[in-house]
Design an enzyme around this catalytic site. Structure first.
Site, PDB file in Angstrom:
ATOM      1  N   ASP A 193       0.865  -1.173   0.000  1.00  0.00           N
ATOM      2  CA  ASP A 193       0.000   0.000   0.000  1.00  0.00           C
ATOM      3  C   ASP A 193       0.909   1.233   0.000  1.00  0.00           C
ATOM      4  O   ASP A 193       1.343   1.705   1.042  1.00  0.00           O
ATOM      5  CB  ASP A 193      -0.900  -0.018   1.238  1.00  0.00           C
ATOM      6  N   GLU A 209       1.413   2.457  13.324  1.00  0.00           N
ATOM      7  CA  GLU A 209       0.366   2.351  12.312  1.00  0.00           C
ATOM      8  C   GLU A 209      -0.710   1.475  12.939  1.00  0.00           C
ATOM      9  O   GLU A 209      -0.697   0.266  12.813  1.00  0.00           O
ATOM     10  CB  GLU A 209       0.932   1.728  11.026  1.00  0.00           C
ATOM     11  N   GLU A 263     -10.365  -3.482  15.286  1.00  0.00           N
ATOM     12  CA  GLU A 263      -9.101  -4.171  15.584  1.00  0.00           C
ATOM     13  C   GLU A 263      -7.905  -3.218  15.592  1.00  0.00           C
ATOM     14  O   GLU A 263      -6.782  -3.601  15.286  1.00  0.00           O
ATOM     15  CB  GLU A 263      -8.860  -5.312  14.593  1.00  0.00           C
ATOM     16  N   HIS A 307      -5.417   0.085   1.350  1.00  0.00           N
ATOM     17  CA  HIS A 307      -5.903  -1.257   1.719  1.00  0.00           C
ATOM     18  C   HIS A 307      -7.049  -1.174   2.738  1.00  0.00           C
ATOM     19  O   HIS A 307      -7.755  -2.160   2.937  1.00  0.00           O
ATOM     20  CB  HIS A 307      -4.754  -2.110   2.281  1.00  0.00           C
TER      21      HIS A 307
END
Length: 355
Positions: A42, A134, A143, A291
């Site tokens: 990505d 990230e 999540e 993504h």
């Protein structure tokens, strides 16, 4: 980044998972190469992080950095390249073993220490000047590792320390879905093709397709029916764990023209500070695809709208009772002159099962 594909709904009764099972499911999903390949490939994600780190090199050079959920260690390596004196790369999944190899291959083992453990259980030899992570999941919070970032901030970050990225914003807009429209209309065409009337299947198809699942799909610019509305902002320097239990906001949009609303679309941006102009990583349909794609929340029925029709309401994101790492989204909305509708979206049952 959350590991989640196209979702479907099941009718089995949900059960609450204990925290150890939640953690096992979460970290196990990062043990395979596929998810890391997707993230590194990505380019919007990886290049923006690289630029965000290098734009803050003055704050990183000679300093100590904590990388929360380091994965393959790419962000840790960016920080070392930006001049960090020491980087603690914390990763709980088995991919940490590969991070060790990558760090050694790049001859950074003297500055990057990979720690294979959960962030909440580690002990560091010192406080840190910078936290990089990230942590974002689908719809920002599914999540996500934001709870761990906040824990790290409160325990390890020096006063006035830097967090990369430093802010997150959530957006919503109504969308038209021509694929869904075509699937629903399909059942009215069967008689003309085969001589068998199956138009009664339309209602059943609508219930199956426009259900209560959070669907992760790319949304094109042409699908979006209004200007986006920002409904929430998280300042990573101040947001608390308590506030993450219910991230909510109001929205009000005006439709561009005549169309049908099939769903509401949710996406996010995160911002990196910079001396001149802040750097934004966007998952908007108006920007190059990432993504994360977009989170699509289908209404029970499509609603026809005209130019300037108002779409307004309140939206709330909160952890699922069955799995605290999974996100639920509740939307109370009014379209034009219609009465208020409410719908709650969640993660399907098969994602609550141990792999």
């Amino acid at each position: 980044m959350a590991n989640l594909g196209k979702m479907s709904q099941h009718g089995t009764k949900k059960r609450k998972l204990d925290r150890s099972t939640e953690d096992y499911m979460y970290f196990d999903s990062y043990s395979d190469v596929t998810i890391h390949e997707e993230m590194i490939a990505d380019t919007v994600r990886t290049n923006t992080y690289r630029m965000g780190i290098f734009k803050n090199s003055k704050s990183i050079e000679g300093k100590v950095v904590l990388d929360v959920g380091a994965g393959t260690g790419v962000l840790s390596l960016f920080c070392a390249q930006a001049g960090a004196r020491k980087v603690y790369a914390v990763e709980a999944s088995s991919i940490a073993d590969q991070a060790v190899r990558i760090v050694k291959l790049n001859q950074m083992e003297d500055r990057i220490e990979v720690i294979k453990a959960t962030l909440e259980t580690i002990e560091l030899a010192e406080q840190v000047d910078v936290i990089v992570s990230e942590w974002m999941g689908y719809a920002l919070l599914h999540e996500s590792m934001l709870n761990s970032v906040i824990f790290a901030r409160d325990k390890w970050l020096k006063p006035g320390g830097l967090i990369l990225p430093c802010r997150a914003d959530l957006y919503i807009a109504p969308i038209n879905d021509l694929v869904v429209e075509g699937r629903l209309n399909f059942w009215s065409t069967v008689k003309g093709q085969y001589g068998v009337d199956m138009s009664c299947m339309t209602d059943f198809a609508r219930k199956c397709i426009m259900n209560k699942d959070i669907t992760v799909n790319p949304v094109t610019v042409e699908d979006v029916l209004s200007h986006p509305c920002k409904f929430a902002e998280l300042d990573l320097n101040t947001v608390t764990l308590e506030q993450l239990k219910d991230v909510r906001g109001v929205f009000s949009c005006q439709c561009f023209g005549s169309s049908s609303i099939h769903a509401l679309c949710v996406w996010f941006t995160v911002t990196f500070p910079a001396e001149e102009k802040a750097l934004v990583l966007s998952t908007s349909p108006f920007k190059p695809e990432t993504h994360w794609k977009q989170a699509v929340l289908y209404l029970d029925d499509a609603v026809d709208v005209m130019q300037d029709t108002k779409v307004e309401g309140e939206i709330s994101l909160y952890p699922s009772e069955e799995n605290s790492r999974h996100i639920c989204i509740r939307v109370d909305y009014v379209i034009g002159e219609q009465k208020k509708h409410s719908k709650t979206f969640s993660i399907p049952d098969q994602y609550l099962e141990v792999k």
